[in-house]
Design a protein around this motif. Structure first.
Motif, PDB file in Angstrom:
ATOM      1  N   ASP A 182     -11.846 -17.316  22.031  1.00 23.29           N
ATOM      2  CA  ASP A 182     -11.145 -18.596  22.050  1.00 23.29           C
ATOM      3  C   ASP A 182     -10.182 -18.737  20.881  1.00 23.29           C
ATOM      4  O   ASP A 182      -9.311 -19.601  20.893  1.00 23.29           O
ATOM      5  CB  ASP A 182     -12.163 -19.747  22.027  1.00 23.29           C
ATOM      6  N   GLY A 183     -10.344 -17.897  19.875  1.00 25.90           N
ATOM      7  CA  GLY A 183      -9.432 -17.878  18.728  1.00 25.90           C
ATOM      8  C   GLY A 183      -9.031 -16.449  18.443  1.00 25.90           C
ATOM      9  O   GLY A 183      -8.735 -15.684  19.362  1.00 25.90           O
ATOM     10  N   PRO A 184      -9.030 -16.057  17.168  1.00 23.45           N
ATOM     11  CA  PRO A 184      -8.690 -14.672  16.840  1.00 23.45           C
ATOM     12  C   PRO A 184      -9.630 -13.680  17.516  1.00 23.45           C
ATOM     13  O   PRO A 184     -10.835 -13.916  17.626  1.00 23.45           O
ATOM     14  CB  PRO A 184      -8.851 -14.625  15.314  1.00 23.45           C
ATOM     15  N   VAL A 185      -9.057 -12.564  17.965  1.00 24.74           N
ATOM     16  CA  VAL A 185      -9.853 -11.491  18.557  1.00 24.74           C
ATOM     17  C   VAL A 185     -10.198 -10.459  17.483  1.00 24.74           C
ATOM     18  O   VAL A 185     -11.351 -10.063  17.334  1.00 24.74           O
ATOM     19  CB  VAL A 185      -9.086 -10.806  19.708  1.00 24.74           C
ATOM     20  N   LEU A 186      -9.175 -10.045  16.735  1.00 23.99           N
ATOM     21  CA  LEU A 186      -9.336  -9.039  15.685  1.00 23.99           C
ATOM     22  C   LEU A 186      -8.649  -9.528  14.420  1.00 23.99           C
ATOM     23  O   LEU A 186      -7.742 -10.370  14.468  1.00 23.99           O
ATOM     24  CB  LEU A 186      -8.719  -7.702  16.119  1.00 23.99           C
ATOM     25  N   ALA A 187      -9.054  -8.979  13.293  1.00 22.34           N
ATOM     26  CA  ALA A 187      -8.500  -9.386  12.003  1.00 22.34           C
ATOM     27  C   ALA A 187      -7.124  -8.778  11.771  1.00 22.34           C
ATOM     28  O   ALA A 187      -6.737  -7.782  12.398  1.00 22.34           O
ATOM     29  CB  ALA A 187      -9.440  -8.956  10.882  1.00 22.34           C
ATOM     30  N   GLY A 188      -6.390  -9.366  10.845  1.00 23.40           N
ATOM     31  CA  GLY A 188      -5.221  -8.711  10.298  1.00 23.40           C
ATOM     32  C   GLY A 188      -5.663  -7.771   9.187  1.00 23.40           C
ATOM     33  O   GLY A 188      -6.769  -7.884   8.645  1.00 23.40           O
ATOM     34  N   SER A 189      -4.819  -6.825   8.838  1.00 26.13           N
ATOM     35  CA  SER A 189      -5.221  -5.854   7.820  1.00 26.13           C
ATOM     36  C   SER A 189      -4.023  -5.359   7.029  1.00 26.13           C
ATOM     37  O   SER A 189      -2.868  -5.492   7.462  1.00 26.13           O
ATOM     38  CB  SER A 189      -5.917  -4.644   8.468  1.00 26.13           C
ATOM     39  N   LEU A 190      -4.318  -4.793   5.887  1.00 24.51           N
ATOM     40  CA  LEU A 190      -3.326  -4.028   5.146  1.00 24.51           C
ATOM     41  C   LEU A 190      -4.044  -2.890   4.439  1.00 24.51           C
ATOM     42  O   LEU A 190      -5.235  -2.956   4.141  1.00 24.51           O
ATOM     43  CB  LEU A 190      -2.543  -4.901   4.164  1.00 24.51           C
ATOM     44  N   THR A 191      -3.313  -1.825   4.202  1.00 28.62           N
ATOM     45  CA  THR A 191      -3.828  -0.672   3.478  1.00 28.62           C
ATOM     46  C   THR A 191      -2.997  -0.471   2.226  1.00 28.62           C
ATOM     47  O   THR A 191      -1.771  -0.479   2.285  1.00 28.62           O
ATOM     48  CB  THR A 191      -3.771   0.602   4.342  1.00 28.62           C
ATOM     49  N   LEU A 192      -3.687  -0.320   1.096  1.00 30.45           N
ATOM     50  CA  LEU A 192      -3.032  -0.107  -0.190  1.00 30.45           C
ATOM     51  C   LEU A 192      -3.345   1.299  -0.690  1.00 30.45           C
ATOM     52  O   LEU A 192      -4.477   1.773  -0.571  1.00 30.45           O
ATOM     53  CB  LEU A 192      -3.522  -1.122  -1.215  1.00 30.45           C
ATOM     54  N   GLU A 193      -2.347   1.940  -1.245  1.00 28.31           N
ATOM     55  CA  GLU A 193      -2.561   3.212  -1.934  1.00 28.31           C
ATOM     56  C   GLU A 193      -2.398   2.972  -3.423  1.00 28.31           C
ATOM     57  O   GLU A 193      -1.331   2.558  -3.877  1.00 28.31           O
ATOM     58  CB  GLU A 193      -1.565   4.271  -1.461  1.00 28.31           C
ATOM     59  N   LEU A 194      -3.460   3.203  -4.184  1.00 28.91           N
ATOM     60  CA  LEU A 194      -3.462   3.022  -5.636  1.00 28.91           C
ATOM     61  C   LEU A 194      -3.417   4.408  -6.275  1.00 28.91           C
ATOM     62  O   LEU A 194      -4.348   5.194  -6.127  1.00 28.91           O
ATOM     63  CB  LEU A 194      -4.717   2.269  -6.083  1.00 28.91           C
ATOM     64  N   ARG A 195      -2.337   4.683  -6.958  1.00 25.82           N
ATOM     65  CA  ARG A 195      -2.160   5.997  -7.592  1.00 25.82           C
ATOM     66  C   ARG A 195      -2.304   5.851  -9.107  1.00 25.82           C
ATOM     67  O   ARG A 195      -1.584   5.080  -9.745  1.00 25.82           O
ATOM     68  CB  ARG A 195      -0.801   6.581  -7.236  1.00 25.82           C
ATOM     69  N   PHE A 196      -3.238   6.601  -9.673  1.00 22.48           N
ATOM     70  CA  PHE A 196      -3.492   6.602 -11.110  1.00 22.48           C
ATOM     71  C   PHE A 196      -3.013   7.949 -11.661  1.00 22.48           C
ATOM     72  O   PHE A 196      -3.428   9.007 -11.172  1.00 22.48           O
ATOM     73  CB  PHE A 196      -4.978   6.412 -11.398  1.00 22.48           C
ATOM     74  N   GLU A 197      -2.175   7.919 -12.706  1.00 23.80           N
ATOM     75  CA  GLU A 197      -1.581   9.151 -13.217  1.00 23.80           C
ATOM     76  C   GLU A 197      -1.733   9.237 -14.735  1.00 23.80           C
ATOM     77  O   GLU A 197      -1.504   8.257 -15.449  1.00 23.80           O
ATOM     78  CB  GLU A 197      -0.098   9.220 -12.861  1.00 23.80           C
ATOM     79  N   GLY A 198      -2.139  10.405 -15.183  1.00 19.90           N
ATOM     80  CA  GLY A 198      -2.212  10.695 -16.611  1.00 19.90           C
ATOM     81  C   GLY A 198      -1.618  12.071 -16.873  1.00 19.90           C
ATOM     82  O   GLY A 198      -0.866  12.591 -16.062  1.00 19.90           O
ATOM     83  N   ASP A 199      -1.990  12.676 -18.008  1.00 15.79           N
ATOM     84  CA  ASP A 199      -1.464  13.995 -18.338  1.00 15.79           C
ATOM     85  C   ASP A 199      -2.479  15.103 -18.084  1.00 15.79           C
ATOM     86  O   ASP A 199      -2.189  16.279 -18.293  1.00 15.79           O
ATOM     87  CB  ASP A 199      -1.026  14.035 -19.808  1.00 15.79           C
ATOM     88  N   GLY A 200      -3.663  14.737 -17.613  1.00 14.81           N
ATOM     89  CA  GLY A 200      -4.700  15.740 -17.420  1.00 14.81           C
ATOM     90  C   GLY A 200      -5.259  16.216 -18.753  1.00 14.81           C
ATOM     91  O   GLY A 200      -4.807  15.820 -19.839  1.00 14.81           O
ATOM     92  N   ASP A 211      -7.815   9.417 -18.113  1.00 14.46           N
ATOM     93  CA  ASP A 211      -8.662   9.911 -17.027  1.00 14.46           C
ATOM     94  C   ASP A 211      -8.410   9.078 -15.765  1.00 14.46           C
ATOM     95  O   ASP A 211      -9.053   8.051 -15.540  1.00 14.46           O
ATOM     96  CB  ASP A 211     -10.134   9.824 -17.429  1.00 14.46           C
ATOM     97  N   PRO A 212      -7.459   9.507 -14.912  1.00 12.96           N
ATOM     98  CA  PRO A 212      -7.156   8.743 -13.692  1.00 12.96           C
ATOM     99  C   PRO A 212      -8.360   8.572 -12.771  1.00 12.96           C
ATOM    100  O   PRO A 212      -8.544   7.514 -12.167  1.00 12.96           O
ATOM    101  CB  PRO A 212      -6.057   9.583 -13.025  1.00 12.96           C
ATOM    102  N   LEU A 213      -9.175   9.610 -12.656  1.00 10.96           N
ATOM    103  CA  LEU A 213     -10.316   9.528 -11.749  1.00 10.96           C
ATOM    104  C   LEU A 213     -11.324   8.478 -12.204  1.00 10.96           C
ATOM    105  O   LEU A 213     -11.870   7.728 -11.389  1.00 10.96           O
ATOM    106  CB  LEU A 213     -10.985  10.895 -11.629  1.00 10.96           C
ATOM    107  N   ALA A 258      -4.959  15.122 -13.308  1.00  8.99           N
ATOM    108  CA  ALA A 258      -3.828  14.329 -13.777  1.00  8.99           C
ATOM    109  C   ALA A 258      -3.508  13.176 -12.840  1.00  8.99           C
ATOM    110  O   ALA A 258      -2.803  12.238 -13.221  1.00  8.99           O
ATOM    111  CB  ALA A 258      -2.592  15.223 -13.922  1.00  8.99           C
ATOM    112  N   GLN A 259      -4.010  13.234 -11.600  1.00  8.43           N
ATOM    113  CA  GLN A 259      -3.754  12.168 -10.639  1.00  8.43           C
ATOM    114  C   GLN A 259      -5.000  11.890  -9.811  1.00  8.43           C
ATOM    115  O   GLN A 259      -5.751  12.808  -9.471  1.00  8.43           O
ATOM    116  CB  GLN A 259      -2.619  12.547  -9.672  1.00  8.43           C
ATOM    117  N   ALA A 260      -5.197  10.633  -9.481  1.00  5.91           N
ATOM    118  CA  ALA A 260      -6.229  10.221  -8.527  1.00  5.91           C
ATOM    119  C   ALA A 260      -5.612   9.181  -7.609  1.00  5.91           C
ATOM    120  O   ALA A 260      -4.864   8.305  -8.064  1.00  5.91           O
ATOM    121  CB  ALA A 260      -7.446   9.642  -9.240  1.00  5.91           C
TER     122      ALA A 260
END
Length: 426
Positions: A182-200, A211-213, A258-260
């Motif tokens: 009678d109302g919403p059938v399924l949810a709305g959604s979004l996907t985020l990519e979080l990139r963490f970067e260092g020098d290793g 330490d990105p990880l 160096a990246q996660a």
């Protein structure tokens, strides 16, 4: 519905073939060809290669509304464990080039087979309706990118723009039934990519490098707080860390990566709630990284987004009435909004408006797939316990009851289409 039983053998053959030969999002070449060839043989004008491997077909039959039946082409990177004689053994190249198993674990093969059967019924019985019937096989639904790609490739400029878009989706409740919300059938959604970067650095001297990880792992542990403390308790919000990986030599035990890269999905039932949650996730990520003595750099990218699947009320009422007439009231039930998501909303409402086609309405219902034997074997003494125990969509054990699912799904599409098309000429 007269004539539907004669379609079952060909519909079953198509379903079993699609189930044995699944293809990942964006790689649905064979699936699209089978679907398009079938529609072309039934007299539809067929367009191929829309937004990737998308298929759009049109059958004009006099004056009347334009009604679109939509189904999806793609499968999932899941190893099938159903034990069925027609189980998939397919593998395909994954994002990193390595082979991954592929399975129709979400029922898209059933959606396609039912849509093809309904299209054949309408093509053979043009004296039963008036208007324009449109059928779309959409690619890349699982990545929430296919509907947008088809629209950007001119879908509604290259076919008659629909007045109504209709779709159904399989789910783990008794086969032979359909369910409407009678109302919403399924949810709305979004996907985020979080990139963490260092020098290793060297694992023996972690104090000398970012330490990105570690920062990414800290975000994972903090995500439940976003849903628990940053949303009204009455507002349903799901925030999930779906994957965490390093992108360099971090797989070696004596190297600090160096990246996660962390992927986070958010599910909610309003655009405002999605926006608030996305802001909270980014704030948590930057705060977690900033707490380190040597903070890694943080980049946040939104990789996909889809709106709430909300059928138009008058369309829902008309389709539900048609289903009650076809199946009887006992086989038509209600549907509580669930936090699963898909990109169907882009084809209607605000999504269609962005592509110059305002006023397109939508109808969406759920299709039961659990046969009597599977229901009886499910643990539990009551319906609620059995429903919790049954393998659902995206499970390697998900396996619709073939005959009941295809018969009910085809009838549901045909009766829904007839409810929105014009009646036969007098």
């Amino acid at each position: 519905m007269p004539g539907l039983n004669t379609l079952l053998p060909a519909t079953t053959e198509l379903y079993l073939d699609l189930h044995r030969h699944p293809e990942l999002s964006g790689a649905e070449r064979r699936t699209a060809a089978r679907f398009a060839d079938r529609l072309e043989a039934d007299g539809f004008r067929v367009l191929r290669g829309l937004g990737g491997h998308g298929v759009a077909a049109e059958l004009a039959n006099g004056e009347g509304p334009a009604v679109l039946l939509r189904a999806e082409l793609d499968a999932l990177p899941v190893a099938e464990r159903t034990g069925a004689a027609y189980a998939s053994t397919v593998t395909a190249a994954g994002p990193d080039g390595r082979p991954v198993p592929v399975m129709h674990a979400c029922g898209h093969d059933a959606h396609l087979a039912c849509a093809a059967a309904a299209a054949r019924w309408f093509a053979a019985r043009r004296d039963s309706w008036r208007g324009t019937l449109l059928v779309v096989g959409q690619p890349a639904e699982e990545t929430l990118s296919g509907a947008r790609a088809m629209l950007e490739d001119g879908l509604y400029d290259r076919i008659t723009p629909p007045d109504v878009v209709l779709a159904q989706h399989t789910a783990a409740f008794p086969a032979g039934m359909v369910a409407h919300a009678d109302g919403p059938v399924l949810a709305g959604s979004l996907t985020l990519e979080l990139r963490f970067e260092g020098d290793g650095g060297h694992a023996a001297t972690p104090h000398l490098s970012a330490d990105p990880l570690l920062a990414a792992a800290g975000v994972v542990t903090r995500l439940p707080v976003v849903a628990a403390r940053e949303a009204d308790p009455a507002e349903r919000l799901v925030v999930t860390a779906s994957s965490l990986r390093t992108t360099d030599a971090g797989h070696t035990g004596n190297v600090i990566a160096a990246q996660a890269v962390l992927r986070v999905t958010v599910r909610a039932f309003s655009e405002a709630a999605l926006d608030r949650a996305a802001s909270a996730v980014e704030r948590v990520a930057r705060a977690e990284a900033g707490a380190a003595a040597l903070p890694p750099r943080v980049t946040v990218t939104q990789t996909s987004r889809s709106g709430v699947t909300l059928a138009t009320p008058d369309v829902t009422a008309a389709v539900r009435s048609a289903h009650v007439a076809a199946f009887g009231a006992a086989r038509v039930t209600g549907w509580p909004a669930t936090s699963a998501t898909e990109d169907f909303p882009l084809l209607t409402g605000a999504g269609a408006h962005l592509h110059g086609r305002p006023g397109i309405r939508g109808g969406y219902w759920m299709l039961g797939t659990v046969g009597p034997a599977q229901w009886a074997a499910a643990p539990g003494t009551g319906a609620a316990e059995k429903l919790r125990a049954l393998p659902g969509n995206h499970s390697p054990h998900y396996l619709p009851s073939v005959r009941l699912t295809l018969e009910t799904g085809t009838t549901a599409l045909v009766t829904a289409g007839l409810a929105r098309l014009a009646g036969p000429a007098r």
